[in-house]
Design an enzyme around this catalytic site. Structure first.
Site, PDB file in Angstrom:
ATOM      1  N   GLN A  83      42.503  21.558  44.574  1.00 34.15           N
ATOM      2  CA  GLN A  83      43.570  21.530  45.588  1.00 34.15           C
ATOM      3  C   GLN A  83      43.729  20.148  46.219  1.00 34.15           C
ATOM      4  O   GLN A  83      44.271  20.013  47.313  1.00 34.15           O
ATOM      5  CB  GLN A  83      43.299  22.562  46.677  1.00 34.15           C
ATOM      6  CG  GLN A  83      43.457  23.985  46.198  1.00 34.15           C
ATOM      7  CD  GLN A  83      43.439  24.975  47.347  1.00 34.15           C
ATOM      8  OE1 GLN A  83      44.337  25.004  48.177  1.00 34.15           O
ATOM      9  NE2 GLN A  83      42.398  25.787  47.389  1.00 34.15           N
ATOM     10  N   LYS A 114      37.149  31.000  52.664  1.00 32.32           N
ATOM     11  CA  LYS A 114      36.467  29.797  53.093  1.00 32.32           C
ATOM     12  C   LYS A 114      36.258  29.728  54.599  1.00 32.32           C
ATOM     13  O   LYS A 114      35.149  29.454  55.077  1.00 32.32           O
ATOM     14  CB  LYS A 114      37.308  28.613  52.614  1.00 32.32           C
ATOM     15  CG  LYS A 114      36.871  27.287  53.052  1.00 32.32           C
ATOM     16  CD  LYS A 114      37.942  26.301  52.665  1.00 32.32           C
ATOM     17  CE  LYS A 114      39.147  26.451  53.582  1.00 32.32           C
ATOM     18  NZ  LYS A 114      40.111  25.346  53.385  1.00 32.32           N
ATOM     19  N   THR A 115      37.325  30.002  55.325  1.00 30.92           N
ATOM     20  CA  THR A 115      37.217  29.909  56.779  1.00 30.92           C
ATOM     21  C   THR A 115      36.249  30.956  57.317  1.00 30.92           C
ATOM     22  O   THR A 115      35.457  30.670  58.216  1.00 30.92           O
ATOM     23  CB  THR A 115      38.600  30.070  57.432  1.00 30.92           C
ATOM     24  OG1 THR A 115      39.514  29.229  56.741  1.00 30.92           O
ATOM     25  CG2 THR A 115      38.559  29.667  58.884  1.00 30.92           C
ATOM     26  N   ASP A 143      35.636  20.336  56.430  1.00 30.09           N
ATOM     27  CA  ASP A 143      36.531  21.217  55.681  1.00 30.09           C
ATOM     28  C   ASP A 143      37.479  20.358  54.846  1.00 30.09           C
ATOM     29  O   ASP A 143      37.700  19.196  55.144  1.00 30.09           O
ATOM     30  CB  ASP A 143      37.311  22.075  56.691  1.00 30.09           C
ATOM     31  CG  ASP A 143      38.008  23.224  56.014  1.00 30.09           C
ATOM     32  OD1 ASP A 143      37.733  23.470  54.828  1.00 30.09           O
ATOM     33  OD2 ASP A 143      38.836  23.880  56.673  1.00 30.09           O
ATOM     34  N   GLU A 144      38.072  20.935  53.831  1.00 30.05           N
ATOM     35  CA  GLU A 144      39.035  20.219  52.975  1.00 30.05           C
ATOM     36  C   GLU A 144      38.454  18.876  52.514  1.00 30.05           C
ATOM     37  O   GLU A 144      39.118  17.837  52.596  1.00 30.05           O
ATOM     38  CB  GLU A 144      40.356  19.965  53.723  1.00 30.05           C
ATOM     39  CG  GLU A 144      41.003  21.196  54.315  1.00 30.05           C
ATOM     40  CD  GLU A 144      41.755  22.033  53.302  1.00 30.05           C
ATOM     41  OE1 GLU A 144      41.601  21.806  52.089  1.00 30.05           O
ATOM     42  OE2 GLU A 144      42.485  22.937  53.745  1.00 30.05           O
ATOM     43  N   ARG A 202      49.599  30.427  46.763  1.00 29.14           N
ATOM     44  CA  ARG A 202      50.058  30.843  48.092  1.00 29.14           C
ATOM     45  C   ARG A 202      50.533  32.282  48.066  1.00 29.14           C
ATOM     46  O   ARG A 202      50.655  32.923  49.099  1.00 29.14           O
ATOM     47  CB  ARG A 202      51.237  29.971  48.592  1.00 29.14           C
ATOM     48  CG  ARG A 202      50.972  28.494  48.843  1.00 29.14           C
ATOM     49  CD  ARG A 202      49.745  28.257  49.629  1.00 29.14           C
ATOM     50  NE  ARG A 202      48.623  27.972  48.730  1.00 29.14           N
ATOM     51  CZ  ARG A 202      47.354  28.034  49.090  1.00 29.14           C
ATOM     52  NH1 ARG A 202      47.036  28.386  50.312  1.00 29.14           N
ATOM     53  NH2 ARG A 202      46.386  27.789  48.239  1.00 29.14           N
TER      54      ARG A 202
END
Length: 791
Positions: free
Chosen positions: A306, A52-53, A275-276, A656
Site C-alpha cells: 500500500q 491493524k488499528t 503506523d503506515e 476499499r
DNA sequence: CGCACCACAATTTTT
DNA sequence: TTGTGGTGCG
C-alpha cells in the site's frame, strides 16, 4: 519465603501469558501475537482490512495494563506460589501477579500519518481505557516534532513560537527568491526546486554542503539550485519559520546533536509505535529510530503493497529493510481480511502479484465469495458518470444509503462529469480533497493577517496582505521596502514602521506607516483578547470583510462566508484544546487538512482520488477511468517503478470495497479538452476473468488484445471505432420525452411522485418532482427519464 | 494601481 | 476543459 524452583518459574511465565491472553479473546492468533510481542523491534505487515488499528489499540492497552508481562521471562519481585496459584486460577486476584512494570501512558508514542488517524486512535483508546488514554502521545510525525521543538527550538536559534509554512507558503517564498535572483520560473520550476530541497533535507544535506558539492561538480544548474536552497533557508530562519520538512529535519538534528535533549526523550518514550510505516521517508525513519533508541522497543505497522506516496519522498525501503536494520526483530503478518468478499480479494491479490520486490502477502477471508466485480464499458466520460449515477440510484432504491458508495478516480480532473451526473440525478455527494478550505485565497489571506499579528517578522505573509485589501501600497513600493529590509538587515515591518526615513518610499510612506501601526495595534490587542475576538477586530479594522461584502458577486459572497467560517474553526479549536493563544491555533491550522473534516455521518456519496481513499472502506466502490494513460497514468507507462506504484494504488483502491466493486472505463473520453481513446487498463487484465461480470464490453479495446493497426491506441482519432469491432449502434441519448406537467411517475430510487414543475433549460427541462416519501427534488428530465417511468 | 484579457499547462499530495 | 499567471492598457 521459599524461592521458586526453575520448574515453577517456567509455569509462572506460562500462566502469566495465558492470563494476559484472556483479555484479548476477540483477536485472531496473528493479531494476538502482535499484541503480546511488546519487547524489542517488531514489524507488523498488515494487509488491507486486516484489523491493524484494532491491533494497535489492544497492544497499547496491553502495555498499560500488563506492561511487559506477556513478553518477558522476568518474574515480579516476591513471586511465590500463592501468586502462581492466583495466576493459574485466572481470577481478578491474579492481576497483581500478572502485571510486570505497567507502562505509564505518557511513555507511549504512537505516530500516524494523518490527524484523522491520530484522532481516531485517540478516540478508540479513550473509549477503551478511559481518561488515562489522554496522556498517550498519539499524533502525527509533524505534530510530535512541533511538540518537541516548542520545547527546544531555541537551541537551534529559532524562537519557540516559530511559525509553520505550508506548501503554498514555501512555493511563494521560492518564487520571490527566483525573482530576486533573476532566475526564470520556466527553467527553475518552483515545484521542482522544492522537491529538490526536500530531497536534500531528507538526505540530511544542508544548504551549505549542497552548494559546496554543487560548486565542486561545476554543474551550473545545481549551483543555482543550491543558491536558491541557501537563500530559502536563510529567509525561513529570518522569518522564524519552518516548512513541513524542516519540522522533521530540525527535530532530527536537535536530537542527533544534543545529547541532553536526546537523552530526555529517549528516557521518556519506552514504547514507540509507527503506523503506515511504508509511507515514511528516510528522515522519519531516523526520527523513529532515535526516539526508540532508549528502549529499543519499536513497533512498526505497514503494508509494502500500500505504499503509494513515493512521489512525496516515502521510501518503501524502510519497510523492506526493517529486518536487516533491526537484526533481532520479529515479523508478524496479518493476512486475514475482515473487510471484503472473496472475489474482491481475489482481484486484489492477483493484481498485486504482478509486482516484484514485495514482502509477499496473500489476503484471505472467511466471508463468502460475494458478487462478481462489475466491469462496465461506457461510450464516453458522460455515460461513464451516468452509469455510476444510475447504479447508485438503483442501490438507493433498494434501501442502501448514499454514504455506502464511493467513487474513486486517479486525478481530481475526472471528478467534473461525475459531479454533473450527481447533480442532474439529484444524488447528494461530497468531494473529499481538491481545493481545501485552508488553501483558499481568502482564508489564506486572513490567516496571513493572524500570522503577521502573531509574529510580525513574517515577511512572506506580510507581503501577501500588505495591499490586500488595496490600500495604495503598490507592488513597486513593496519591492523597494523589501530591498531596504535586506540591505539594513531588518524585517519588512520594521521598514514600514520607519517608512519616513527612506526617501525612495516617499509616496507610499504614510500608508506604510499607517498599516504598520494597525498591525502593531492588533499585535498588542492579541495579548488582551481571545483569538476569535481578534479575528472580528481584524476583519473590521483592515476592511477585509467589507471588501468582500461590497463586491456582491456570487464568488465574493462565498468568500465572505469562508472568512466567517474561520471563526467557527477558531472557536472549535478553543473549545477542543482549551487553549486561548493565537500561536496555538496557528500551529494547529498549519497541520490541518481537509481530510480531517471528512464527515462519515453525512449521507452522501463520496468522491475522491484513490490516494485519499487509503484507510477508508465502503460497501460499494466505483473505480472510474480504468484505461491505459489514465490508470495507469501516462507517466507510469514504460517506467517499471512507477508502474508498480500505480499497481499498488490499484490494490489500495480495490481493497476499499466491502461488498461490491465496479470498474468503469470509457471507449473515448475528453480529458484536458482533448478527446482520446484508450485501451482498457492492464490492471483489469490482471484480474481473473472468473471474478468479472462484464457489462457492455466491446471487443477491440482490451489491453491484451493485439492491435490490428500499429499504434492504433495512440493515434486513432476518437471517433473511429477499432477495425475489427463493428461500430456500436449509436445510442440515442434522448430519452422518452413524453413526460409532462402533472404526471405521476415512479423513479428507480426516489419512488412514486408527481411532476409539479417543468422549466425549459438548455434544450432539456428542469423538473420538480414531488415524491411521496422524500418531498420535492429537482432533476434534469432527460437524465431522470432513464430512471423513471410514467404511471 | 487595478483590472481585463490571453497564453499556457495540466497526476497523485496524509503534513 | 479548467485554472493560473503574466502582460498591457485605462
Amino acid at each position: 519465603m521459599q524461592a521458586m524452583t526453575t520448574e515453577m518459574e517456567r509455569r509462572f511465565v506460562e500462566a502469566r501469558r495465558t492470563y494476559v491472553r484472556r483479555d484479548f479473546k476477540n483477536l485472531n492468533d496473528r493479531q494476538l501475537e502482535a499484541v503480546l510481542a511488546t519487547e524489542g523491534p517488531l514489524l507488523i505487515l498488515a494487509g488491507a482490512g486486516s484489523g491493524k488499528t484494532t491491533v494497535l489499540i489492544h497492544r497499547i492497552a496491553n502495555l498499560l495494563k500488563y506492561g511487559r508481562a506477556s513478553d518477558s521471562e522476568e518474574l515480579p519481585e516476591g513471586a511465590d506460589e500463592a501468586m502462581l496459584a492466583a495466576l493459574e486460577q485466572g481470577g481478578e486476584a491474579g492481576l497483581a501477579a500478572a502485571r510486570l512494570y505497567p507502562v505509564e501512558p505518557w511513555r507511549i508514542l504512537a505516530i500516524t500519518f494523518t490527524n484523522k488517524a491520530a484522532g481516531e486512535l485517540k478516540d478508540r483508546l479513550t473509549r477503551m481505557l478511559g481518561e488515562e488514554a489522554n496522556d498517550i502521545w498519539a499524533c502525527t510525525f509533524h505534530s510530535a516534532c512541533v511538540r518537541i521543538l516548542r520545547r527546544d527550538a531555541e537551541r537551534l536559534g529559532f524562537p519557540s513560537n516559530f511559525t509553520i509554512y505550508d506548501t503554498a507558503d514555501s512555493q511563494s517564498l521560492v518564487k520571490h527568491i527566483l525573482k530576486d535572483q533573476n532566475l526564470d520560473e520556466k527553467s527553475f520550476a518552483p515545484r521542482m526546486l522544492l522537491a529538490e530541497i526536500s530531497r536534500a533535507k531528507d538526505a540530511q544535506i544542508g544548504a551549505a554542503r549542497y552548494l559546496k558539492e554543487a560548486r565542486a561538480s561545476g554543474d551550473i544548474r545545481r549551483i543555482r539550485i543550491g543558491e536558491v536552497y541557501e537563500e530559502y533557508m536563510r529567509r525561513m530562519f529570518a522569518a522564524g519559520a519552518m516548512d513541513f520538512d524542516d519540522l522533521i529535519s530540525f527535530t532530527v538534528k536537535l536530537l542527533q546533536e544534543n545529547e541532553e535533549v536526546r537523552g530526555y526523550w529517549q528516557r521518556r518514550f519506552r514504547y514507540v509505535l509507527i503506523d503506515e510505516y511504508q509511507d515514511t521517508n528516510h528522515l522519519q525513519y531516523l526520527l523513529s529510530s532515535i526516539l526508540a533508541g532508549g528502549s529499543g522497543n519499536i513497533c512498526v505497522v505497514g503494508d509494502d503493497d500500500q505504499s503509494i506516496y513515493k512521489f512525496r519522498g516515502a521510501t518503501i525501503e524502510n519497510i523492506l529493510s526493517f529486518e536487516s536494520e533491526y537484526k533481532n526483530c520479529r515479523v508478524i503478518r496479518l493476512e486475514q481480511n475482515y473487510r471484503s468478499t472473496g472475489q474482491i480479494l481475489d482481484a486484489a491479490n492477483s493484481v498485486i502479484r504482478n509486482n516484484l520486490g514485495r514482502k509477499g502477502k496473500e489476503l484471505w477471508t472467511n466471508k463468502d465469495r460475494g458478487n462478481p466485480i462489475v466491469l462496465y464499458m461506457a461510450d464516453n466520460e458522460h455515460e461513464e458518470a451516468q452509469y455510476v449515477a444510475s447504479s447508485i440510484l438503483g442501490d438507493y432504491g433498494r434501501g442502501q444509503n448514499w454514504r455506502d458508495h464511493a467513487v474513486l478516480y486517479r486525478m481530481n480532473a475526472q471528478s467534473n462529469q461525475l459531479e454533473y451526473a450527481f447533480k442532474r440525478n439529484g444524488i447528494p455527494y461530497r468531494i473529499v480533497g481538491g481545493t481545501r478550505f485552508f488553501d483558499r485565497a481568502e482564508v489564506k489571506d486572513v490567516l496571513a493577517y493572524l500570522c503577521v499579528i502573531a509574529s510580525p517578522s513574517d515577511d512572506l505573509r506580510l507581503n501577501r496582505i500588505i495591499n490586500n485589501p488595496p490600500r495604495g501600497i503598490g507592488a513597486r513600493s513593496v519591492e523597494l521596502a523589501q530591498e531596504i529590509a535586506y540591505r539594513e538587515g531588518l524585517s519588512l515591518i520594521e521598514v514600514l514602521r520607519g517608512a519616513d526615513r527612506y526617501p525612495e518610499l516617499s509616496r507610499a510612506a504614510i500608508r506604510m506607516r499607517q498599516f504598520a501601526a494597525l498591525l502593531d495595534e492588533l499585535h498588542e490587542r492579541a495579548k488582551e483578547i481571545t483569538p476569535d475576538q481578534l479575528l472580528d477586530e481584524l476583519l473590521e479594522k483592515t476592511g477585509y470583510l467589507r471588501m468582500l461584502e461590497e463586491k456582491n458577486t456570487v464568488e465574493d459572497t462565498a468568500r465572505a462566508e469562508n472568512v466567517r467560517e474561520i471563526k467557527t474553526s477558531i472557536l472549535g479549536y478553543q473549545k477542543e484544546s482549551g487553549d486561548r493563544t493565537l500561536e496555538g491555533f496557528l500551529a494547529d491550522v498549519a497541520l490541518y487538512t481537509d481530510l480531517d473534516s471528512y464527515d462519515k455521518d453525512a449521507d452522501c456519496v463520496v468522491m475522491m482520488t484513490m490516494h485519499s481513499a487509503k484507510g477508508l472502506e465502503f460497501p460499494t466502490v466505483f473505480i472510474v477511468g480504468m484505461e491505459e494513460t489514465i490508470f495507469p497514468g501516462i507517466r507510469a507507462i514504460g517506467e517499471p517503478e512507477e508502474m508498480e506504484e500505480e499497481r499498488r494504488l490499484c490494490y489500495v483502491a480495490i481493497t476499499r470495497a466491502m461488498r461490491q466493486l465496479h470498474l468503469v472505463c470509457a471507449k473515448q473520453r475528453m480529458i484536458f479538452g482533448r478527446t482520446t481513446s484508450n485501451r482498457v487498463s492492464r490492471f483489469v487484465d490482471e484480474i481473473p476473468e472468473s471474478c468479472l461480470q462484464k457489462k457492455n464490453m466491446q471487443r477491440g479495446y482490451g489491453y491484451h488484445e493485439r492491435r490490428e493497426e500499429p499504434g492504433f491506441a495512440h493515434k486513432a482519432p476518437a471517433v473511429r471505432p477499432p477495425v475489427h469491432a463493428p461500430a456500436p449502434p449509436v445510442k440515442k441519448a434522448t430519452p422518452a420525452t413524453d413526460f409532462s406537467l402533472g404526471d405521476r411517475v415512479k423513479h428507480k430510487a426516489f419512488g412514486v411522485g408527481k411532476i409539479v414543475k417543468m422549466t425549459p433549460m438548455g434544450g432539456d427541462f428542469l423538473i420538480d418532482v414531488e415524491f411521496d416519501r422524500i418531498g420535492v427534488k429537482k432533476l434534469m428530465l432527460r437524465v431522470a427519464a432513464m430512471n423513471m417511468e410514467k404511471l
